[in-house]
Design a protein around this motif. Structure first.
Motif, short mmCIF file in Angstrom:
data_model
loop_
_atom_site.label_atom_id
_atom_site.label_comp_id
_atom_site.label_asym_id
_atom_site.label_seq_id
_atom_site.Cartn_x
_atom_site.Cartn_y
_atom_site.Cartn_z
N VAL A 203 0.86 -1.18 0.00
CA VAL A 203 0.00 0.00 0.00
C VAL A 203 0.90 1.23 0.00
O VAL A 203 2.00 1.21 0.53
N GLY A 204 0.39 2.30 -0.63
CA GLY A 204 1.27 3.45 -0.88
C GLY A 204 0.98 4.66 -0.01
O GLY A 204 -0.17 4.98 0.27
N ILE A 205 2.05 5.33 0.41
CA ILE A 205 1.98 6.62 1.10
C ILE A 205 2.71 7.65 0.23
O ILE A 205 3.90 7.50 -0.04
N ASN A 257 -2.28 5.96 -5.57
CA ASN A 257 -1.91 4.61 -5.98
C ASN A 257 -1.80 3.69 -4.78
O ASN A 257 -1.13 4.00 -3.79
N ALA A 258 -2.50 2.56 -4.84
CA ALA A 258 -2.46 1.53 -3.81
C ALA A 258 -2.89 2.05 -2.44
O ALA A 258 -2.37 1.62 -1.41
N HIS A 350 2.90 6.16 9.68
CA HIS A 350 3.57 5.02 9.05
C HIS A 350 5.04 5.31 8.73
O HIS A 350 5.43 6.47 8.52
N LYS A 351 5.83 4.23 8.69
CA LYS A 351 7.16 4.26 8.11
C LYS A 351 7.21 3.24 6.99
O LYS A 351 6.50 2.23 7.02
N HIS A 352 8.05 3.49 6.02
CA HIS A 352 8.18 2.56 4.91
C HIS A 352 8.64 1.19 5.43
O HIS A 352 9.53 1.12 6.28
N GLY A 353 8.01 0.17 4.95
CA GLY A 353 8.33 -1.19 5.38
C GLY A 353 7.40 -1.72 6.45
O GLY A 353 7.46 -2.91 6.78
N ASP A 354 6.54 -0.88 7.01
CA ASP A 354 5.56 -1.37 7.98
C ASP A 354 4.74 -2.51 7.37
O ASP A 354 4.31 -2.42 6.21
N ARG A 355 4.54 -3.55 8.16
CA ARG A 355 3.62 -4.62 7.74
C ARG A 355 2.30 -4.44 8.47
O ARG A 355 2.25 -4.38 9.70
N VAL A 356 1.23 -4.33 7.71
CA VAL A 356 -0.11 -4.11 8.25
C VAL A 356 -0.91 -5.40 8.09
O VAL A 356 -1.12 -5.87 6.96
N SER A 374 5.69 6.45 -4.98
CA SER A 374 6.59 6.63 -6.12
C SER A 374 7.39 5.37 -6.44
O SER A 374 7.92 5.23 -7.55
N SER A 375 7.50 4.45 -5.47
CA SER A 375 8.29 3.24 -5.70
C SER A 375 7.44 2.06 -6.15
O SER A 375 7.97 1.00 -6.49
#
Length: 397
Positions: A203-205, A257-258, A350-356, A374-375
């Motif tokens: 999912v995207g931030i 996106n996402a 959130h931080k990138h890589g968080d698993r929800v 963007s990734s």
């Protein structure tokens, strides 16, 4: 690791994805099939996954034209093993068959401010103009000022109107209190058709947000006649700083996106699983940081909704609006994280890589990792691609 019925299981174990009572559940979803280059509606029965494309090329059509007994009777050899699909989904291996969001042509709608607790948090977002540094102070001040009965008053009732008058006189009225207490709920379009992501996807931030959180929700899947046919889980990813600046930025806060995750599967309503079953569903959330060891846990208790499922559906569908391919309806969340993650007073983001991980007893587990928008892979498979895929592969009727 994930939790299923209180027992630890590995995420690649298919039992981590399925409902606790999977032996009686009628589960449908979608699988990306690399062999044919497109999505296939499927029925999941334990480890066996059956291709339903010849019965209906989309989940939308399946729910419109195919009876439950016909779906259950799908025979022949299973085309895929669920454990293989789970492994490919979690590793995001696009070269292998993997799970997709279980909806396709349904319009993705969402209801907001359907719980009193989250309504108060929306007021705080608005009052601090999306600045998390001011949220803790405002949370205490607003919590002391708002009357206790706000949590139990029925929206649109005489009592709600009286409470509205008091709040206006106190200078506390808000657009969020209007949809939380007034006769009409907030209903908005969450995401375009075919843009939702499924189990295992990221999912995207967006980079322009620094205050955001997951929203674990029950999602009703409704057909073209306004009949709820089943339910699934959803993550209505929310950018609190953006929406807090102005409610007119709702589209920017909700649709990226996402930003809509749905799944893992749709559980169809039947004699043993009804709307009444999910009225009391407890939706559990767990966020695990990839690098900082952070763990956040929460719960969305559907039984505390301030409006009924029927009210939310009728506000979405009726003489004022129809959906020829059906719609998926996020029903709102009680959960709004306020605990600090890093700096005291800054709350959660959130931080990138968080698993929800989002789980409930009757609907299974939806797992997604957080990444910058963007990734992420660009969204390229839309309605035109789906129509071309169906036309190119035909159906054996």
């Amino acid at each position: 690791m994930n939790m299923t019925g209180g027992t630890a299981v590995t995420a690649t174990d298919p039992s981590a994805l399925l409902p606790d009572d999977t032996s009686t559940a009628l589960l449908v979803g979608r699988v990306w099939d690399p062999e044919s280059g497109g999505p296939r509606p499927v029925r999941v029965a334990g480890e066996e996954v059956f291709d339903l494309f010849d019965a209906a090329p989309t989940v939308s059509e399946l729910l419109e034209t195919t009876g439950q007994e016909q779906i259950r009777a799908t025979g022949g050899s299973a085309r895929w093993r669920l454990s293989d699909l789970v492994g490919a989904s979690l590793s995001r291996d696009s070269e292998r068959a993997h799970l997709l969001a279980p909806i396709d042509l349904q319009v993705v709608k969402a209801c907001g401010v359907t719980f009193a607790d989250s309504m108060v948090e929306r007021v705080i977002e608005e009052r601090c103009a999306g600045d998390p540094a001011r949220a803790a102070e405002l949370r205490e001040r607003v919590g002391q000022t708002l009357p206790a009965e706000i949590a139990t008053v029925q929206p649109g009732s005489t009592a709600a109107s009286a409470l509205k008058k008091v709040l206006v006189e106190e200078g506390l009225w808000s657009q969020y209190l209007e949809v939380g207490l007034g006769p009409d709920p907030e209903v908005f379009t969450k995401a375009p058709v075919l843009s939702s992501v499924g189990y295992g996807a990221q999912v995207g931030i967006p980079e322009f947000s620094t205050w955001n959180n997951p929203e674990p929700e029950l999602v009703l899947v409704v057909d073209s006649q306004g009949r709820a046919r089943g339910a699934t889980l959803g993550n209505d990813v929310n950018l609190r700083d953006v929406e807090g600046r102005s409610a007119l930025l709702l589209g920017m806060a909700k649709d990226n996106n996402a930003s809509s995750a749905v799944g893992p599967l749709i559980r169809l309503f039947d004699d043993s699983f009804t709307m009444d079953t999910v009225r009391q569903e407890r939706i559990m959330l767990r966020v695990e940081g990839a690098d900082d060891g952070y763990v956040l846990e929460g719960e969305n208790s559907v039984g505390r909704l301030s409006r009924s499922f029927e009210q939310l559906i009728s506000a979405t569908y009726g003489t004022h609006h129809q959906y020829p391919d059906g719609f998926a309806l996020y029903t709102g969340t009680l959960f709004a994280p306020v605990q600090d993650r890093d700096t005291p007073g800054m709350g959660f983001t959130h931080k990138h890589g968080d698993r929800v991980s989002i789980r409930s007893t009757h609907l299974g587990t939806l797992i997604n990792d957080v990444a910058p928008t963007s990734s992420l892979p660009r969204w390229q498979f839309g309605i035109r691609a789906l129509v071309n895929y169906i036309h190119g592969h035909g159906q054996r009727r």
